[in-house]
Motif scaffolding. Structure first.
Motif, short mmCIF file in Angstrom:
data_model
loop_
_atom_site.label_atom_id
_atom_site.label_comp_id
_atom_site.label_asym_id
_atom_site.label_seq_id
_atom_site.Cartn_x
_atom_site.Cartn_y
_atom_site.Cartn_z
N LEU A 132 -4.11 -7.43 3.13
CA LEU A 132 -4.26 -6.52 2.15
C LEU A 132 -5.83 -6.56 1.66
O LEU A 132 -5.87 -7.92 1.48
CB LEU A 132 -3.38 -6.70 1.04
N ASN A 160 -6.98 -0.07 -2.44
CA ASN A 160 -6.38 -1.02 -1.62
C ASN A 160 -6.21 -0.47 -0.09
O ASN A 160 -6.19 0.94 -0.06
CB ASN A 160 -4.99 -1.24 -2.25
N TRP A 214 -6.91 3.35 5.47
CA TRP A 214 -6.59 3.85 4.28
C TRP A 214 -6.29 5.54 4.52
O TRP A 214 -6.96 6.10 5.39
CB TRP A 214 -7.66 3.70 3.07
N VAL A 242 1.03 -1.26 -0.04
CA VAL A 242 -0.01 -0.06 -0.02
C VAL A 242 0.91 1.43 0.04
O VAL A 242 2.15 1.16 0.32
CB VAL A 242 -1.06 -0.09 0.97
#
Ligand SMILES: [Zn+2]
Length: 251
Positions: A176, A183, A201, A155
């Motif tokens: 993941l 992602n 994220w 990521v």
């Protein structure tokens, strides 16, 4: 946030254009602000009316042929009265075209589902999928110094990883995952027999937002924003203990 801003955001909320945290903020805000609740209700009612009204009308058969047939030939002199009729026909044709395009395009613009509800559903689905045999972790370790570097190159951000075994929430590993078209890092923790997934994220705005909890399909979720990242903890654990865990993560 001032109410003027909220009123503007309500339109984005209905169009499904807001990110998850802002959608949740709007949902929270309308619970306590009668003005914004009224505005949301007005907008939703208006859109529902648009959706249910039969606004799409076919032009009558032969309209095109009629318009074509009545168009003047270049060399012919058209009598004044007929010319007036033609002008009206042209206006009518233009209106017909506008109506056609408007109501063919509109239905795709209205009636989008509320984004936060969709997102919450996606998170619960992802959580349930992770509980299937062999899906929970890509890297299994209780060691934060193993789990954190595992995300390098997978990521484009570095999720904060900490073990809370001493506090009763041991780290199980990381995975993941994919949420909202991107992602995300999934950190897996455990509380007795309950699995907790923490989705992380990045978020462009660096603002911090206090945790908000919602429930969906029997699962509890807590969302918050800190250090340029979104977090969502999801579990079948009760809200009180999940909040306790989130407090630890936020320290
Ligand atoms: Zn308001």
């Amino acid at each position: 946030m001032a109410c003027d801003d909220n009123a503007r955001l309500i339109h984005g909320y209905i169009d499904g254009e807001l990110d998850l945290v802002r959608s949740l903020e709007i949902e929270e805000h309308v619970k306590t602000c009668p003005d914004c609740a009224q505005e949301l209700w007005n907008q939703q009612t208006l859109r529902k009316a648009f959706r249910s009204a039969n606004l799409y009308e076919r032009a009558p058969e032969g309209l095109e042929a009629k318009i074509r047939a009545s168009l003047p030939r270049e060399s012919k002199v058209v009598p004044l009265e007929r010319r007036r009729a033609l002008q009206w026909l042209a206006v009518a044709a233009a209106i017909a075209v506008v109506l056609f395009t408007t109501f063919r395009v509109l239905p795709s613009l209205i009636g989008r589902p509320e984004s936060s509800a969709v997102m919450a559903e996606e998170i619960v689905t992802s959580h349930i999928r992770s509980l299937q045999p062999g899906h929970l972790v890509d890297v299994q370790s209780t060691d934060q110094h193993t789990v954190k570097p595992w995300f390098n190159g997978k990521v484009d951000f570095s999720p904060p990883v900490k073990d809370f075994a001493e506090e009763g929430f041991p780290l199980v590993g990381g995975r993941l995952d994919y949420l909202d078209h991107r992602n995300v890092a999934a950190l897996v923790y455990q509380r007795a027999k309950h699995i907790i997934n923490v989705y992380v994220w990045p978020e462009e705005s660096k603002a911090a937002r206090a945790p908000r909890s919602i429930s969906s399909q029997g699962y509890n979720m807590i969302f918050w924003q800190a250090g340029g990242m979104y977090f969502c903890a999801v579990s079948d654990l009760n809200t009180r203990e999940l909040q306790q865990f989130v407090d630890l993560l936020q320290k």
